[in-house]
Design a protein around this motif. Structure first.
Motif: not given
Length: 598
Positions: A329, A336-337, A340, A344-347, A351, A401-403
């Motif tokens: 990740t 990253r900024e 995002r 904006p979606a996180q799931e 996304l 987004q952390g995936h």
């Protein structure tokens, strides 16, 4: 080639070789042949230092254009360049002798790269043509009859069979050719660097053949070769763990029920192993290699394979460790900024929907000539490119987004041959796609299909030609052209399988029938080869002595007849009895020997 001059005969042989092995020759080597033809045709004077200078240029070009490595491809280019330069300056009989030997070596070297019945027949015809050209250079009356060529072939057949049976099969390759394609060419790569290449060219080179018991549909033909998990924010490469060298272990594993079993056959030795989806292990005559949690593997230095089997699952469950999640990740803070803010979606599902909507816009285009797109910001401003650009963008977005996400480099596609049921995958099918970890395992997501859905059903070459608007031949060519091509490819595939099937295990089986091990098998085979070679030499020597005796006898008869005609009957009888008595005795001895031999 009957009406051609000697230089034209040898020049056409070089041109024919260049056509059949064009995939391995550099543009400089091919250009040198074209320039030599023009030079010969125009009969321009040649400076004494020109061949040495041209040879240095060909060597340097082969070294730098082939990845600055000294391998078989470079050797082939250098040898071809030497032959072209020798042909350019050839004038005397000794030059044509060297050309004849050089052509034989050149065609033999080409078998390292091309193994088809057509190549074998063409190379044989080319060598025969070179021998005929040498015969013309030595003596205009010298010709090679069909009977003479057949006798030579029959003499060479026992040695050929014996060499094929007893020659040791190396378990590892004699070299490890570079697997990374040259810059600017479509092909498998161990890195994804969209910021360094502005244009790609198709090559059409064969990557491998593969047999699958149940061939997957076109949209499921993803051949994994290497996972890429390290990124600088746009370019990607493999982590040390992903490039870890693997060695073979004992065999004996049993494939589970839903496993996909594939049999790969490469046209040349490869140090990279491929597989469908998630590989479990690979098998060869050397043993088995277990896949480290679905990652691809690379053989140890100096090791290579042409033939192996892969066992895969449709999806391999894998739990990520904490350090792997952190690594997979990792994205530069600035990117990253930016990502995002734009997405904006996180799931995961929303996304992916946002990314698909972004790449599905009309202004987003697939092209092999996008120019250099040096960073992600430039791509977001003008989204265009090929699979590497789209894959890098999506993987960075998912990571932001952390995936946990990685790229996979391999091939997508393969043409099914109905004659044999095998798939042929070319370098034009090379492809890069992302895989995201959804908590249960790795899931493939291919953004290229969002931009160009037709890539799912077209081969790499057909798709790229359609993108360039050059697919008119695909649409209008007659059906018999495809059938003929498939028949030829099927014949080449069967020949390749047959030639590769006689491996160390086959030699071991033959040796066991005679209660021998492989070492004794090779030793006795060598002694048999020496014995057979000696018998053939003695046979040839005895035949040569007989021909010399016949020619000596004919020469003496001609001399006697000339003297008889010159000096008359009476003088001839006197001289024949007194002056040439020793020659008459030799004549009787030769006649007696000839009657005994015949």
């Amino acid at each position: 080639m009957r009406g051609l001059s000697i230089p034209q005969r040898f020049g056409l042989n070089l041109a024919l070789f260049a056509i059949l092995v064009s995939e391995e020759l550099t543009a400089v080597s091919l250009g040198a042949l074209a320039l030599a033809w023009v030079w010969r045709w125009r009969r321009w004077p040649l400076h004494p230092k020109a061949p040495q200078l041209a040879g240095g240029v060909i060597f340097a070009a082969a070294y730098f254009m082939l990845g600055r490595t000294i391998g078989p491809e470079m050797g082939l280019n250098v040898l071809f360049g030497v032959m072209v330069l020798k042909w350019l300056e050839a004038r005397e009989v000794r030059d044509w002798r060297m050309m004849t030997l050089g052509l034989f070596v050149l065609w033999a070297t080409g078998t390292l790269f091309v193994r088809t019945p057509l190549y074998a027949l063409v190379s044989l015809a080319a060598v025969v043509s070179a021998l005929q050209g040498l015969g013309r250079a030595l003596d205009e009356r010298l010709r090679f009859s069909a009977r003479m060529l057949l006798v030579w072939a029959l003499k060479a057949l026992p040695l050929t069979v014996l060499l094929f049976v007893i020659f040791p099969r190396f378990a590892t390759g004699l070299w490890a050719p570079p697997r990374t394609a040259s810059e600017g060419q479509v092909g498998f790569s161990s890195q994804a660097r969209p910021g360094e290449v502005g244009e790609l060219q198709l090559t059409g080179a064969l990557a491998f053949h593969v047999l699958v018991r149940t061939p997957p549909p076109p949209e499921g033909r993803y051949w994994q070769g290497l996972t890429l998990s390290f990124t600088d924010g746009w370019n990607w490469s493999a982590l040390p763990r992903e490039e870890s060298l693997q060695r073979f272990g004992p065999t004996g594993r049993v494939a589970p029920g839903p496993a996909l079993i594939q049999e790969f056959l490469h046209p040349r030795p490869s140090d990279r192993l491929f597989a469908l989806s998630a590989p479990l292990w690979w098998e060869s005559e050397l043993g088995e290699i277990v896949s480290p949690e679905g990652l691809s593997v690379r053989l140890a230095p100096g090791a290579s394979l042409r033939r192996y089997s892969a066992v895969s699952l449709a999806q391999l469950p894998a739990e990520l460790k904490a350090y792997e999640r952190r690594e997979l990740t990792r994205v530069p803070k600035k990117l990253r900024e930016l990502l995002r803010e734009r997405f904006p979606a996180q799931e995961l599902a929303p996304l992916l929907a946002e990314a698909k909507a972004f790449l599905g816009r009309p202004e987003v285009s697939y092209t092999l000539t996008p120019g250099r797109i040096e960073d992600l910001e430039s791509f977001l401003a003008a989204p265009r490119g090929w699979c590497t650009h789209f894959a890098s963008f999506l993987a960075l977005l998912l990571r932001a987004q952390g995936h946990p996400t990685r790229l996979v480099s391999g091939y997508f596609g393969g043409e099914l041959n109905p004659e044999t049921g095998h798939l042929s995958v070319s370098e034009d099918d090379a492809h890069i796609w992302p895989e995201v970890h959804d908590g249960q395992g790795w899931v493939r997501v291919d953004p290229t299909l969002w931009v160009a859905p037709q890539r799912a059903v077209l081969s790499g070459r057909a798709f790229h030609q359609a993108v360039k608007g050059q697919d008119w031949w695909q649409r209008f060519r007659p059906a018999f052209v495809d059938r003929s091509r498939q028949w030829v490819e099927a014949m080449n595939f069967r020949f390749l399988v047959w030639s590769e099937s006689f491996d160390r295990s086959a030699q071991q089986s033959i040796a066991e029938r005679f209660d021998l091990n492989l070492k004794e098998f090779y030793q006795y085979g060598l002694w048999g080869l020496l014995l057979l070679g000696s018998l053939l030499f003695l046979w040839q020597y005895w035949a040569t002595v007989r021909r010399e005796n016949k020619s000596d006898l004919a020469r003496l008869f001609q001399r006697e007849a000339a003297r008889r005609e010159k000096y008359g009957e009476a003088w001839w009888r006197i001289w024949n009895a007194e002056v040439f008595a020793h020659e008459r005795l030799e004549l009787r001895r030769l006649a007696k020997r000839l009657r005994r031999e015949l």
